[in-house]
Enzyme design. Structure first.
Site, PDB file in Angstrom:
ATOM      1  N   ASP A 107       0.859  -1.186   0.000  1.00 37.61           N
ATOM      2  CA  ASP A 107       0.000   0.000   0.000  1.00 37.61           C
ATOM      3  C   ASP A 107       0.897   1.238   0.000  1.00 37.61           C
ATOM      4  O   ASP A 107       1.798   1.343  -0.825  1.00 37.61           O
ATOM      5  CB  ASP A 107      -0.969  -0.046   1.188  1.00 37.61           C
ATOM      6  CG  ASP A 107      -1.924   1.134   1.246  1.00 37.61           C
ATOM      7  OD1 ASP A 107      -2.904   1.145   0.482  1.00 37.61           O
ATOM      8  OD2 ASP A 107      -1.693   2.055   2.065  1.00 37.61           O
ATOM      9  N   HIS A 306      -7.111  -6.071  -1.083  1.00 40.03           N
ATOM     10  CA  HIS A 306      -6.051  -5.074  -0.927  1.00 40.03           C
ATOM     11  C   HIS A 306      -5.002  -5.433   0.114  1.00 40.03           C
ATOM     12  O   HIS A 306      -3.859  -5.014   0.001  1.00 40.03           O
ATOM     13  CB  HIS A 306      -6.675  -3.722  -0.567  1.00 40.03           C
ATOM     14  CG  HIS A 306      -5.677  -2.622  -0.457  1.00 40.03           C
ATOM     15  ND1 HIS A 306      -4.901  -2.213  -1.517  1.00 40.03           N
ATOM     16  CD2 HIS A 306      -5.293  -1.860   0.614  1.00 40.03           C
ATOM     17  CE1 HIS A 306      -4.104  -1.233  -1.119  1.00 40.03           C
ATOM     18  NE2 HIS A 306      -4.313  -1.007   0.161  1.00 40.03           N
TER      19      HIS A 306
END
Length: 333
Positions: A107, A306
């Site tokens: 991320d 994610h």
């Protein structure tokens, strides 16, 4: 009940880097591997990676990056530029007594890892990014571009507003994290649909996100407690990273057209929203041609959302161990 971190046999300490104090978790001996977390997480997001990487013969260190967890949270928004963040990584490597390291990021930690390799290839022996692909500087400042493309509704623009997302997340840190972590995972309904993360005027980022009755198997209530505790002081430091997106674009003008040269690995989940961001799918497709030392085609993890290293720890660990041990063999003198 023991703190969940206690179960994974890591050591914790504070270390002085660039005028601030960072909390680090570390395990193992050997070549240094630095693991960089994303938003809204902490070093704890790498809990499944410490043991396998240490067992493979590496010294594994994961900091709470500035603005997060037990690390310092400078007040000034300007203290969170990409140059500060890369400076923390380089300073940390040297403070640990090392001259070089492998750097892995997920991320927001991925752009920090990629930029560390871009700006200091002499220090980075190899770089791996999870979810977010390598940085290729666009023609326009990103907040400005997204503002025009989505009429100000893209979540980056929402997060960049002073105090707004801070207040929304802070009203119930645990509840906010529960919704966010679930909704961006591969287990959430509609994951991988390609829908852009937009925030309509007058609404919040979390509005409409489901609060699951039962958490998916990759995260426990105890894990959620850890993240909630680490965000108890608030979300402002972490959100300040978004408030520097355009400033980062300005600061990196000298690297327009530059490529990441150290050996590289990239992986992402096929139900992650990031690859559907404007232009990202096209970038991923071109990576083998754009990246001179990408060691394999981008690794796609089926069914993964994610939170790559948390949702698919076995696959991520296997890929990282293979990548890092291969490089160690090549680079051994």
């Amino acid at each position: 009940m023991a703190h969940p971190y206690a179960r994974i046999m890591v050591n914790h300490r504070m270390i002085d880097v660039n005028g601030i104090r960072l909390h680090i978790a570390e395990q193992g001996e050997g070549p240094l591997v630095v693991l960089l977390h994303g938003f809204p997480e902490s070093s704890y997001s790498w809990r499944h990676q410490f043991g396998p990487l240490a067992a493979a013969g590496f010294r594994v260190v994961a900091p709470d990056q500035r603005g997060y967890g037990r690390s310092d949270r400078p007040e000034s928004v300007d203290a969170y530029t990409i140059l500060h963040l890369v400076g923390d990584v380089i300073g940390l490597i040297h403070a640990l007594g090392e001259e070089t390291a492998y750097v892995v990021g997920h991320d927001w930690g991925a752009p920090v890892a990629w930029h560390t390799a871009l700006l200091r290839p002499d220090v980075v022996r190899g770089v791996a990014g999870l979810s977010v692909p390598p940085p290729f500087r666009g023609e326009r400042p990103p907040l400005d571009a997204m503002d025009e493309m989505f009429d100000g509704q893209f979540y980056w623009n929402y997060f960049a507003q002073p105090g707004v997302a801070d207040a929304e997340f802070g009203r119930d840190a645990r509840g906010s994290l529960r919704k966010f972590l679930y909704s961006a995972s591969g287990d959430a309904p509609g994951a991988g649909s390609g829908r852009q993360p937009l925030v309509a005027p007058g609404r919040g980022f979390l509005d409409g996100m489901p609060d699951p009755e039962v958490l998916p198997g990759w995260i426990t209530e105890a894990d959620l407690d850890v993240f909630a505790e680490e965000f108890a002081p608030g979300f402002t430091g972490a959100l300040n990273w978004y408030r520097n997106l355009d400033r980062n674009w300005e600061l990196t003008a000298a690297w327009q057209g530059a490529v990441v040269s150290p050996p590289a690995l990239y992986m992402y989940g096929d139900r992650d929203a990031v690859p559907a961001f404007p232009g990202t799918a096209e970038l991923i497709e071109k990576l083998p041609a754009l990246m001179p030392n990408l060691r394999r085609e981008p690794l796609v993890l089926p069914g993964c959302g994610h939170w790559t290293q948390q949702e698919r720890p076995n696959e991520v660990n296997a890929a990282l161990v293979d990548f890092l041990t291969g490089l160690r063999g090549e680079q051994r003198i």
